[in-house]
Scaffold this motif. Sequence first.
Motif, short mmCIF file in Angstrom:
data_model
loop_
_atom_site.label_atom_id
_atom_site.label_comp_id
_atom_site.label_asym_id
_atom_site.label_seq_id
_atom_site.Cartn_x
_atom_site.Cartn_y
_atom_site.Cartn_z
N GLU A 190 54.08 184.68 42.73
CA GLU A 190 55.05 184.72 41.62
C GLU A 190 56.47 184.91 42.15
O GLU A 190 57.42 184.26 41.70
CB GLU A 190 54.71 185.86 40.65
CG GLU A 190 53.51 185.58 39.77
CD GLU A 190 53.81 184.64 38.62
OE1 GLU A 190 54.90 184.04 38.60
OE2 GLU A 190 52.95 184.49 37.74
N TYR B 200 52.14 176.02 40.75
CA TYR B 200 53.25 176.46 39.92
C TYR B 200 53.28 175.79 38.54
O TYR B 200 54.19 176.01 37.76
CB TYR B 200 54.57 176.27 40.66
CG TYR B 200 54.79 177.35 41.71
CD1 TYR B 200 54.69 178.70 41.37
CD2 TYR B 200 55.07 177.03 43.03
CE1 TYR B 200 54.87 179.70 42.31
CE2 TYR B 200 55.25 178.03 43.99
CZ TYR B 200 55.15 179.36 43.62
OH TYR B 200 55.33 180.36 44.57
N ARG C 87 58.32 181.79 43.59
CA ARG C 87 58.63 180.65 42.73
C ARG C 87 60.11 180.26 42.76
O ARG C 87 60.44 179.09 43.01
CB ARG C 87 58.18 180.95 41.30
CG ARG C 87 58.28 179.75 40.38
CD ARG C 87 58.06 180.18 38.92
NE ARG C 87 56.76 180.73 38.68
CZ ARG C 87 55.73 180.05 38.19
NH1 ARG C 87 55.88 178.78 37.88
NH2 ARG C 87 54.57 180.64 37.97
#
Length: 334
Positions: free
Chosen positions: A280, A250, A283
Amino acid sequence: MSWINDQARRLHRRGMMAAMACLLAAGPAAGAENFKVRMDFSPWGMHAAMHLAVQKGWFEKEGLNVEVEDGTGTINTLQLLAAGRVDVGQVSVGTMAVAMENGLDLKSIAGFARTGDLAVMTDAGQKVASPQDLRGKKIVCFATSPWVPFIDPFLKANGMSRGDVNLVMVSPSAMISTYASGNSDAFMSQAPFGVPMVGRARPATSLLLEDSGISFPSYGLAATPDTIEKRGPALAKFVAVQVRAWQYLYDGHLEEGVQAILARRPNANLDAEVLRGQLEAYRPFFNSPTVKDAPIGRQYDSDWAAAIHSMEQAGMIKPGRKPSDYYTNALLPD
């Protein structure tokens, strides 16, 4: 006689060199501590940190020899973990808490996706803006889904009952295809998993269970108390590598995680775009629901207290449980 002695010396030297070559080839793995890790399911985005750490040799540098097995579902992984067939499981730690009610002796040793990810996904074109918009919709789920105990509490929290929706149970393998083919209006799954899966065929938006006031922690690492006690130092190294791997991913290296999964599971027929989308999408779910800027992996009484309340209300666990029953931060890096 001298010639024979020379030959013997040469053979001895060759033997010594061959032995040294074998030791060098073994590298850091020689004498390493073995860990068998079982994932929740077949390869998908949330497996990136594990595969990346193996591929880059991060476990090996810590003196760990890690074998990663694909799973067939969180429940099966938890059963194998409790039986001592594997050392560490990457699982839904909320489901782990429920499994403990059925006698499995387990504990979460790191929490990654700490915000609840369970959601109802609906066709984006239908513009479903609230749970009440699900009235009359056909929704598919499967019988062993972590969603099942929460279906009635979710509907009740939004002024509905099962009679207000058309809920159909299908096999786990058929759920995504049923929705993607247009044979249902919605499906129940983890939002960061499901939305990227159907993005090309039938783009979806999601209604999070968390937004209805129902908490259920998602993915982390689990082990048995016996493994934690007997292999604590090595297990702490394992956990530290995984925390570092997620931080690395990340911090602008998601593509390396995608490529690590593809490289280590070349026959799994995986889609790089879907894997990337899942990473994604997860996250924001790595954030703690109650603690701002919480370090990756660390778990909190405040998060677990909310989850315990939701699970008690849903009848998934008996009253009287406390957060420390379910997790430890003792193995996390400072």
